[in-house]
Structure formats: structure tokens, C-alpha cells
Write a protein that holds these residues in place. Structure first.
Motif, PDB file in Angstrom:
ATOM      1  N   PHE A  63      -0.547  15.340  -2.778  1.00 47.50           N
ATOM      2  CA  PHE A  63       0.867  15.000  -2.682  1.00 47.50           C
ATOM      3  C   PHE A  63       1.300  14.878  -1.218  1.00 47.50           C
ATOM      4  CE2 PHE A  63       5.027  16.836  -1.699  1.00 47.50           C
ATOM      5  CZ  PHE A  63       5.860  15.888  -2.265  1.00 47.50           C
ATOM      6  N   ALA A  64       0.995  15.892  -0.420  1.00 47.78           N
ATOM      7  CA  ALA A  64       1.447  15.919   0.975  1.00 47.78           C
ATOM      8  C   ALA A  64       0.864  14.754   1.775  1.00 47.78           C
ATOM      9  CB  ALA A  64       1.081  17.257   1.621  1.00 47.78           C
ATOM     10  N   VAL A  65      -0.414  14.508   1.619  1.00 44.64           N
ATOM     11  CA  VAL A  65      -1.060  13.421   2.368  1.00 44.64           C
ATOM     12  C   VAL A  65      -0.507  12.067   1.926  1.00 44.64           C
ATOM     13  CG1 VAL A  65      -3.256  12.243   2.779  1.00 44.64           C
ATOM     14  CG2 VAL A  65      -3.137  14.739   2.889  1.00 44.64           C
ATOM     15  N   ALA A  66      -0.417  11.858   0.612  1.00 50.69           N
ATOM     16  CA  ALA A  66       0.087  10.576   0.106  1.00 50.69           C
ATOM     17  C   ALA A  66       1.543  10.361   0.505  1.00 50.69           C
ATOM     18  CB  ALA A  66      -0.071  10.513  -1.410  1.00 50.69           C
ATOM     19  N   LEU A  67       2.330  11.436   0.503  1.00 49.66           N
ATOM     20  CA  LEU A  67       3.733  11.330   0.896  1.00 49.66           C
ATOM     21  C   LEU A  67       3.864  10.891   2.352  1.00 49.66           C
ATOM     22  CD1 LEU A  67       6.759  11.816   0.186  1.00 49.66           C
ATOM     23  CD2 LEU A  67       6.437  14.123   1.060  1.00 49.66           C
ATOM     24  N   VAL A  68       3.120  11.540   3.228  1.00 53.20           N
ATOM     25  CA  VAL A  68       3.183  11.202   4.657  1.00 53.20           C
ATOM     26  C   VAL A  68       2.716   9.764   4.889  1.00 53.20           C
ATOM     27  CG1 VAL A  68       2.176  11.722   6.917  1.00 53.20           C
ATOM     28  CG2 VAL A  68       3.030  13.584   5.480  1.00 53.20           C
ATOM     29  N   LEU A 110       2.472  15.171  -7.496  1.00 57.32           N
ATOM     30  CA  LEU A 110       3.557  16.153  -7.574  1.00 57.32           C
ATOM     31  C   LEU A 110       3.607  16.769  -8.967  1.00 57.32           C
ATOM     32  CD1 LEU A 110       6.016  17.547  -6.307  1.00 57.32           C
ATOM     33  CD2 LEU A 110       7.365  15.557  -7.008  1.00 57.32           C
ATOM     34  N   GLU A 111       3.502  15.938  -9.989  1.00 56.66           N
ATOM     35  CA  GLU A 111       3.499  16.453 -11.357  1.00 56.66           C
ATOM     36  C   GLU A 111       2.265  17.321 -11.598  1.00 56.66           C
ATOM     37  OE1 GLU A 111       2.654  16.995 -15.412  1.00 56.66           O
ATOM     38  OE2 GLU A 111       1.432  15.674 -14.188  1.00 56.66           O
ATOM     39  N   ALA A 112       1.113  16.867 -11.100  1.00 56.25           N
ATOM     40  CA  ALA A 112      -0.138  17.604 -11.307  1.00 56.25           C
ATOM     41  C   ALA A 112      -0.162  18.930 -10.552  1.00 56.25           C
ATOM     42  CB  ALA A 112      -1.327  16.747 -10.887  1.00 56.25           C
ATOM     43  N   SER A 113       0.641  19.043  -9.491  1.00 58.41           N
ATOM     44  CA  SER A 113       0.645  20.279  -8.699  1.00 58.41           C
ATOM     45  C   SER A 113       1.329  21.431  -9.435  1.00 58.41           C
ATOM     46  CB  SER A 113       1.337  20.054  -7.359  1.00 58.41           C
ATOM     47  OG  SER A 113       2.747  20.010  -7.510  1.00 58.41           O
ATOM     48  N   ARG A 114       2.061  21.092 -10.488  1.00 53.12           N
ATOM     49  CA  ARG A 114       2.783  22.101 -11.279  1.00 53.12           C
ATOM     50  C   ARG A 114       3.646  22.999 -10.389  1.00 53.12           C
ATOM     51  NH1 ARG A 114      -1.507  21.933 -15.228  1.00 53.12           N
ATOM     52  NH2 ARG A 114      -0.814  20.313 -16.623  1.00 53.12           N
ATOM     53  N   GLY A 115       4.552  22.336  -9.665  1.00 60.11           N
ATOM     54  CA  GLY A 115       5.455  23.094  -8.797  1.00 60.11           C
ATOM     55  C   GLY A 115       4.753  23.660  -7.575  1.00 60.11           C
ATOM     56  N   MET A 156       2.512   5.930 -19.012  1.00 60.00           N
ATOM     57  CA  MET A 156       2.225   5.333 -20.314  1.00 60.00           C
ATOM     58  C   MET A 156       0.723   5.271 -20.596  1.00 60.00           C
ATOM     59  SD  MET A 156       5.049   2.324 -20.826  1.00 60.00           S
ATOM     60  CE  MET A 156       5.269   1.733 -19.171  1.00 60.00           C
ATOM     61  N   ALA A 157      -0.070   4.953 -19.574  1.00 63.74           N
ATOM     62  CA  ALA A 157      -1.514   4.772 -19.778  1.00 63.74           C
ATOM     63  C   ALA A 157      -2.269   6.085 -19.863  1.00 63.74           C
ATOM     64  CB  ALA A 157      -2.089   3.921 -18.646  1.00 63.74           C
ATOM     65  N   VAL A 158      -1.839   7.087 -19.104  1.00 66.17           N
ATOM     66  CA  VAL A 158      -2.622   8.322 -18.975  1.00 66.17           C
ATOM     67  C   VAL A 158      -1.925   9.541 -19.585  1.00 66.17           C
ATOM     68  CG1 VAL A 158      -3.714   9.883 -17.315  1.00 66.17           C
ATOM     69  CG2 VAL A 158      -3.753   7.414 -16.908  1.00 66.17           C
ATOM     70  N   MET A 159      -0.634   9.627 -19.437  1.00 59.68           N
ATOM     71  CA  MET A 159       0.087  10.843 -19.820  1.00 59.68           C
ATOM     72  C   MET A 159       0.695  10.782 -21.215  1.00 59.68           C
ATOM     73  SD  MET A 159      -0.500  12.552 -17.109  1.00 59.68           S
ATOM     74  CE  MET A 159       0.490  13.991 -17.359  1.00 59.68           C
ATOM     75  N   VAL A 168       0.843  -1.203   0.000  1.00 59.33           N
ATOM     76  CA  VAL A 168       0.000   0.000   0.000  1.00 59.33           C
ATOM     77  C   VAL A 168       0.874   1.247   0.000  1.00 59.33           C
ATOM     78  CG1 VAL A 168      -1.690   1.324   1.327  1.00 59.33           C
ATOM     79  CG2 VAL A 168      -1.987  -1.149   1.045  1.00 59.33           C
ATOM     80  N   ALA A 169       1.938   1.234   0.782  1.00 58.98           N
ATOM     81  CA  ALA A 169       2.855   2.381   0.821  1.00 58.98           C
ATOM     82  C   ALA A 169       3.502   2.600  -0.542  1.00 58.98           C
ATOM     83  CB  ALA A 169       3.922   2.168   1.895  1.00 58.98           C
ATOM     84  N   GLY A 170       3.825   1.526  -1.248  1.00 57.66           N
ATOM     85  CA  GLY A 170       4.397   1.643  -2.589  1.00 57.66           C
ATOM     86  C   GLY A 170       3.407   2.234  -3.582  1.00 57.66           C
ATOM     87  N   VAL A 171       2.150   1.811  -3.474  1.00 57.11           N
ATOM     88  CA  VAL A 171       1.108   2.390  -4.338  1.00 57.11           C
ATOM     89  C   VAL A 171       0.941   3.872  -4.023  1.00 57.11           C
ATOM     90  CG1 VAL A 171      -1.356   2.324  -4.889  1.00 57.11           C
ATOM     91  CG2 VAL A 171      -0.063   0.190  -4.698  1.00 57.11           C
ATOM     92  N   LEU A 172       0.997   4.220  -2.752  1.00 57.35           N
ATOM     93  CA  LEU A 172       0.895   5.633  -2.375  1.00 57.35           C
ATOM     94  C   LEU A 172       2.081   6.440  -2.883  1.00 57.35           C
ATOM     95  CD1 LEU A 172      -0.580   5.293   1.212  1.00 57.35           C
ATOM     96  CD2 LEU A 172      -1.655   6.441  -0.739  1.00 57.35           C
ATOM     97  N   GLU A 173       3.211   5.784  -3.093  1.00 52.09           N
ATOM     98  CA  GLU A 173       4.344   6.489  -3.698  1.00 52.09           C
ATOM     99  C   GLU A 173       3.985   6.906  -5.124  1.00 52.09           C
ATOM    100  OE1 GLU A 173       9.076   6.156  -4.746  1.00 52.09           O
ATOM    101  OE2 GLU A 173       8.036   4.357  -4.082  1.00 52.09           O
ATOM    102  N   THR A 174       3.298   6.020  -5.837  1.00 47.06           N
ATOM    103  CA  THR A 174       2.822   6.379  -7.173  1.00 47.06           C
ATOM    104  C   THR A 174       1.863   7.556  -7.099  1.00 47.06           C
ATOM    105  OG1 THR A 174       3.091   4.123  -7.995  1.00 47.06           O
ATOM    106  CG2 THR A 174       1.545   5.529  -9.183  1.00 47.06           C
ATOM    107  N   VAL A 175       0.962   7.537  -6.113  1.00 47.34           N
ATOM    108  CA  VAL A 175      -0.015   8.620  -5.965  1.00 47.34           C
ATOM    109  C   VAL A 175       0.699   9.947  -5.742  1.00 47.34           C
ATOM    110  CG1 VAL A 175      -1.882   9.535  -4.523  1.00 47.34           C
ATOM    111  CG2 VAL A 175      -1.856   7.107  -5.140  1.00 47.34           C
ATOM    112  N   TRP A 176       1.679   9.966  -4.835  1.00 44.31           N
ATOM    113  CA  TRP A 176       2.320  11.257  -4.578  1.00 44.31           C
ATOM    114  C   TRP A 176       3.169  11.716  -5.749  1.00 44.31           C
ATOM    115  CZ3 TRP A 176       7.527  11.773  -4.604  1.00 44.31           C
ATOM    116  CH2 TRP A 176       8.353  10.799  -4.040  1.00 44.31           C
ATOM    117  N   ALA A 177       3.753  10.787  -6.498  1.00 50.81           N
ATOM    118  CA  ALA A 177       4.526  11.191  -7.668  1.00 50.81           C
ATOM    119  C   ALA A 177       3.626  11.815  -8.734  1.00 50.81           C
ATOM    120  CB  ALA A 177       5.280   9.993  -8.242  1.00 50.81           C
TER     121      ALA A 177
END
Length: 104
Positions: A35-40, A20-25, A75-78, A8-17
């Protein structure tokens, strides 16, 4: 249970990554909060799992899941390129992650 938490933590790493891209800096509020919630939660899950799983194994599996998930999302979405070489590399990462679990 530690392995479930680690996955689950590994999947959440995908979520925060992805967030992070969607936050546009960090210029967009909702993706920045995701990002912040998924990272924590991801880091917390990794820390919890490593109470029972060795450091090297736990970290490598966590990173592998996050890397594979993020690459597949790209690959699937972007619209990231889907090539035989990229897919082969992801399969190799997956093999390493599974191997670490089996050999644990």
C-alpha cells in the motif's frame, strides 16, 4: 510521455486500494508495505504527469482509472456483484476518461 505516466499512476491507485483492503487496517505487514509503496508511486506519477496535463483532466483520469480498476478487481476477484447497472456505470466512467484524453 505524461499520459503514459498518468495511466501507470492510475493503475497503481488500484494497487494501493486493493492492498489497503488486504492490510486489514494496517494489521498485516506485506499488504501495508505494498500500500505505502504503491501510494507514493501513484501520487508521484500523478504529480509528474500534471506538469504537462491540466489539473482537472489529470486528476479525473487518475481517479477514473483507479475507480474502474478497483471495481473490476472487486468483481473479478472479491466476489462483488456484477450487474448491468454496475457495468453500465463503469462504461460511463471509461467514456468520461477517454473523452478527457481525446478533448485534451
Amino acid at each position: 510521455m505524461a499520459w503514459v505516466v498518468l495511466i501507470v499512476a492510475g493503475v497503481l491507485e488500484t494497487v494501493w486500494a486493493v492492498a489497503l483492503e488486504a492490510s486489514r487496517g494496517f494489521s498485516r505487514l506485506v499488504p501495508s508495505l505494498v500500500f505505502a509503496v504503491a501510494l507514493v508511486l501513484s501520487m508521484g506519477g500523478l504529480a509528474l504527469a500534471m506538469r504537462s496535463i491540466p489539473l482537472g483532466t489529470g486528476y479525473a483520469v487518475w481517479v477514473g482509472i483507479g475507480a474502474i480498476g478497483t471495481a473490476l478487481y472487486g468483481m473479478a476477484v472479491m466476489g462483488d456483484a456484477v450487474t448491468a447497472a454496475r457495468v453500465t456505470c463503469l462504461v460511463l466512467i471509461l467514456g468520461g476518461v477517454v473523452g478527457l484524453k481525446v478533448l485534451h
